[in-house]
Design a protein around this motif. Sequence first.
Motif, PDB file in Angstrom:
ATOM      1  N   GLY A   5       4.269  24.726   3.718  1.00 58.31           N
ATOM      2  CA  GLY A   5       4.336  23.557   2.846  1.00 58.31           C
ATOM      3  C   GLY A   5       5.352  23.790   1.744  1.00 58.31           C
ATOM      4  N   CYS A   6       6.518  24.301   2.130  1.00 57.07           N
ATOM      5  CA  CYS A   6       7.520  24.750   1.159  1.00 57.07           C
ATOM      6  C   CYS A   6       8.117  23.626   0.331  1.00 57.07           C
ATOM      7  CB  CYS A   6       8.624  25.524   1.861  1.00 57.07           C
ATOM      8  SG  CYS A   6       9.685  24.512   2.936  1.00 57.07           S
ATOM      9  N   GLY A   7       7.988  22.383   0.775  1.00 56.53           N
ATOM     10  CA  GLY A   7       8.588  21.287   0.019  1.00 56.53           C
ATOM     11  C   GLY A   7      10.080  21.502  -0.126  1.00 56.53           C
ATOM     12  N   THR A   8      10.574  21.416  -1.349  1.00 56.21           N
ATOM     13  CA  THR A   8      12.010  21.565  -1.604  1.00 56.21           C
ATOM     14  C   THR A   8      12.451  23.018  -1.677  1.00 56.21           C
ATOM     15  OG1 THR A   8      11.677  21.451  -3.986  1.00 56.21           O
ATOM     16  CG2 THR A   8      12.106  19.361  -2.822  1.00 56.21           C
ATOM     17  N   GLY A   9      11.525  23.951  -1.489  1.00 53.07           N
ATOM     18  CA  GLY A   9      11.869  25.373  -1.450  1.00 53.07           C
ATOM     19  C   GLY A   9      11.910  26.063  -2.799  1.00 53.07           C
ATOM     20  N   MET A  10      11.355  25.447  -3.821  1.00 51.87           N
ATOM     21  CA  MET A  10      11.462  25.996  -5.171  1.00 51.87           C
ATOM     22  C   MET A  10      10.806  27.372  -5.325  1.00 51.87           C
ATOM     23  SD  MET A  10      13.363  24.304  -7.275  1.00 51.87           S
ATOM     24  CE  MET A  10      14.475  24.379  -5.891  1.00 51.87           C
ATOM     25  N   LEU A  11       9.699  27.614  -4.651  1.00 49.73           N
ATOM     26  CA  LEU A  11       9.069  28.939  -4.752  1.00 49.73           C
ATOM     27  C   LEU A  11      10.009  30.010  -4.218  1.00 49.73           C
ATOM     28  CD1 LEU A  11       6.681  30.847  -5.328  1.00 49.73           C
ATOM     29  CD2 LEU A  11       5.899  30.369  -3.002  1.00 49.73           C
ATOM     30  N   LYS A  13      13.192  29.802  -3.745  1.00 51.05           N
ATOM     31  CA  LYS A  13      14.407  29.821  -4.578  1.00 51.05           C
ATOM     32  C   LYS A  13      14.166  30.662  -5.827  1.00 51.05           C
ATOM     33  CE  LYS A  13      18.409  27.752  -5.863  1.00 51.05           C
ATOM     34  NZ  LYS A  13      19.629  28.123  -5.203  1.00 51.05           N
ATOM     35  N   THR A  14      13.007  30.505  -6.434  1.00 50.47           N
ATOM     36  CA  THR A  14      12.649  31.275  -7.627  1.00 50.47           C
ATOM     37  C   THR A  14      12.566  32.764  -7.315  1.00 50.47           C
ATOM     38  OG1 THR A  14      11.431  29.387  -8.513  1.00 50.47           O
ATOM     39  CG2 THR A  14      10.898  31.544  -9.437  1.00 50.47           C
ATOM     40  N   LEU A  15      12.098  33.088  -6.114  1.00 54.18           N
ATOM     41  CA  LEU A  15      11.920  34.491  -5.730  1.00 54.18           C
ATOM     42  C   LEU A  15      13.177  35.132  -5.150  1.00 54.18           C
ATOM     43  CD1 LEU A  15       8.377  34.260  -4.123  1.00 54.18           C
ATOM     44  CD2 LEU A  15       8.971  35.172  -6.367  1.00 54.18           C
ATOM     45  N   GLN A  16      14.211  34.339  -4.895  1.00 49.81           N
ATOM     46  CA  GLN A  16      15.446  34.904  -4.330  1.00 49.81           C
ATOM     47  C   GLN A  16      15.945  36.041  -5.211  1.00 49.81           C
ATOM     48  OE1 GLN A  16      18.199  31.643  -3.773  1.00 49.81           O
ATOM     49  NE2 GLN A  16      17.747  31.545  -1.597  1.00 49.81           N
ATOM     50  N   GLY A  17      16.402  37.090  -4.576  1.00 46.64           N
ATOM     51  CA  GLY A  17      16.864  38.264  -5.307  1.00 46.64           C
ATOM     52  C   GLY A  17      15.750  39.262  -5.558  1.00 46.64           C
ATOM     53  N   GLN A  18      14.507  38.803  -5.475  1.00 50.17           N
ATOM     54  CA  GLN A  18      13.360  39.683  -5.661  1.00 50.17           C
ATOM     55  C   GLN A  18      12.661  39.976  -4.344  1.00 50.17           C
ATOM     56  OE1 GLN A  18      10.735  38.221  -8.766  1.00 50.17           O
ATOM     57  NE2 GLN A  18      12.432  37.100  -9.669  1.00 50.17           N
ATOM     58  N   LEU A  24      10.987  32.517   4.907  1.00 42.25           N
ATOM     59  CA  LEU A  24      11.109  31.262   5.637  1.00 42.25           C
ATOM     60  C   LEU A  24      10.173  30.248   5.017  1.00 42.25           C
ATOM     61  CD1 LEU A  24      12.040  29.566   8.148  1.00 42.25           C
ATOM     62  CD2 LEU A  24      10.073  30.570   9.365  1.00 42.25           C
ATOM     63  N   GLY A  25      10.677  29.055   4.805  1.00 40.32           N
ATOM     64  CA  GLY A  25       9.841  27.950   4.353  1.00 40.32           C
ATOM     65  C   GLY A  25       9.604  27.007   5.508  1.00 40.32           C
ATOM     66  N   ILE A  26       8.372  26.558   5.665  1.00 42.67           N
ATOM     67  CA  ILE A  26       8.069  25.566   6.703  1.00 42.67           C
ATOM     68  C   ILE A  26       7.379  24.377   6.055  1.00 42.67           C
ATOM     69  CG2 ILE A  26       7.994  27.207   8.616  1.00 42.67           C
ATOM     70  CD1 ILE A  26       4.921  27.108   8.487  1.00 42.67           C
ATOM     71  N   ASP A  27       7.619  23.204   6.614  1.00 46.83           N
ATOM     72  CA  ASP A  27       7.007  21.987   6.090  1.00 46.83           C
ATOM     73  C   ASP A  27       7.005  20.956   7.195  1.00 46.83           C
ATOM     74  OD1 ASP A  27       6.745  21.010   2.824  1.00 46.83           O
ATOM     75  OD2 ASP A  27       6.519  19.509   4.401  1.00 46.83           O
ATOM     76  N   ILE A  28       6.072  20.031   7.136  1.00 48.85           N
ATOM     77  CA  ILE A  28       6.007  18.963   8.133  1.00 48.85           C
ATOM     78  C   ILE A  28       6.995  17.848   7.805  1.00 48.85           C
ATOM     79  CG2 ILE A  28       4.161  17.632   7.031  1.00 48.85           C
ATOM     80  CD1 ILE A  28       3.035  17.386  10.023  1.00 48.85           C
ATOM     81  N   SER A  29       7.466  17.807   6.568  1.00 43.50           N
ATOM     82  CA  SER A  29       8.378  16.753   6.128  1.00 43.50           C
ATOM     83  C   SER A  29       9.836  17.141   6.373  1.00 43.50           C
ATOM     84  CB  SER A  29       8.172  16.468   4.635  1.00 43.50           C
ATOM     85  OG  SER A  29       9.230  15.677   4.134  1.00 43.50           O
ATOM     86  N   GLU A  30      10.509  16.350   7.198  1.00 39.67           N
ATOM     87  CA  GLU A  30      11.941  16.569   7.451  1.00 39.67           C
ATOM     88  C   GLU A  30      12.743  16.387   6.157  1.00 39.67           C
ATOM     89  OE1 GLU A  30      13.498  17.597  10.110  1.00 39.67           O
ATOM     90  OE2 GLU A  30      12.264  17.114  11.851  1.00 39.67           O
ATOM     91  N   LYS A  37      16.900  23.212   2.415  1.00 38.52           N
ATOM     92  CA  LYS A  37      18.157  23.757   2.940  1.00 38.52           C
ATOM     93  C   LYS A  37      19.296  23.555   1.946  1.00 38.52           C
ATOM     94  CE  LYS A  37      17.019  23.659   7.825  1.00 38.52           C
ATOM     95  NZ  LYS A  37      17.333  23.142   9.162  1.00 38.52           N
ATOM     96  N   LYS A  38      19.326  22.406   1.255  1.00 40.88           N
ATOM     97  CA  LYS A  38      20.342  22.171   0.216  1.00 40.88           C
ATOM     98  C   LYS A  38      20.189  23.175  -0.926  1.00 40.88           C
ATOM     99  CE  LYS A  38      21.163  17.281   1.004  1.00 40.88           C
ATOM    100  NZ  LYS A  38      20.911  15.913   0.557  1.00 40.88           N
ATOM    101  N   ASN A  39      18.962  23.650  -1.133  1.00 40.16           N
ATOM    102  CA  ASN A  39      18.693  24.658  -2.169  1.00 40.16           C
ATOM    103  C   ASN A  39      18.957  26.081  -1.673  1.00 40.16           C
ATOM    104  OD1 ASN A  39      17.928  23.087  -4.429  1.00 40.16           O
ATOM    105  ND2 ASN A  39      15.931  22.703  -3.498  1.00 40.16           N
ATOM    106  N   GLY A  40      19.501  26.211  -0.468  1.00 39.42           N
ATOM    107  CA  GLY A  40      19.855  27.526   0.067  1.00 39.42           C
ATOM    108  C   GLY A  40      18.694  28.285   0.677  1.00 39.42           C
ATOM    109  N   ILE A  41      17.650  27.574   1.062  1.00 40.63           N
ATOM    110  CA  ILE A  41      16.445  28.194   1.608  1.00 40.63           C
ATOM    111  C   ILE A  41      16.468  28.112   3.135  1.00 40.63           C
ATOM    112  CG2 ILE A  41      13.908  28.049   1.679  1.00 40.63           C
ATOM    113  CD1 ILE A  41      15.187  28.965  -1.033  1.00 40.63           C
TER     114      ILE A  41
END
Length: 178
Positions: A5-11, A13-18, A24-30, A37-41
């Motif tokens: 349920g990653c949504g826009t991938g903010m979690l 994205k926040t953890l990137q580098g750590q 991998l983020g998964i979600d039912i919403s295209e 993906k636009k957020n680099g996830i």
Amino acid sequence: ILDIGCGTGMLLKTLQGQISNQSLGIDISEVAIGYAKKNGINAKHFNLFDDDFNTLGHFDYITCFEVIEHIQNSEYLLLLLLKHFPNSQIIFSIPNTGFIFSRLRLLIGRVPIQWVIHPGEHIRFWTKKDMDRTLKSLGFNILDCTPSRINSIFTRSFPGLFAESLIYHIELNKARSQ
């Protein structure tokens, strides 16, 4: 990390580098996957009950924030995770229906705020005690249960009453699974 349920991938994205690049983020919403993906996830469209978890790989941690209250059979989802990721630790959150303001609203004949804000979305409701009992009956060890926000000593001391939402950290009870 697998973020369900990653949504826009903010979690993630926040953890990137750590964290490892193996997240991998998964979600039912295209639409949500497009934003992630636009957020680099690294994100993928995935239906929890129709798609094959075996295609996702191995993850040390699985996160599932503000998701399971939207699922009719949340226990089945937890059992699927247990089956496909027996060595992973799971971190998820739930709104706490036992929150004092929810109880007070019911006492005066009004529904809890979470029912007003998300009337058709939240289809499952738990108190801390309910969730603790559910997790133990499913074969999980509760490693930690933390209020999402610690506003006072009361929240820290009595999360079942003073926490608006709870964050659980669980793993499979290895002794029970053998």
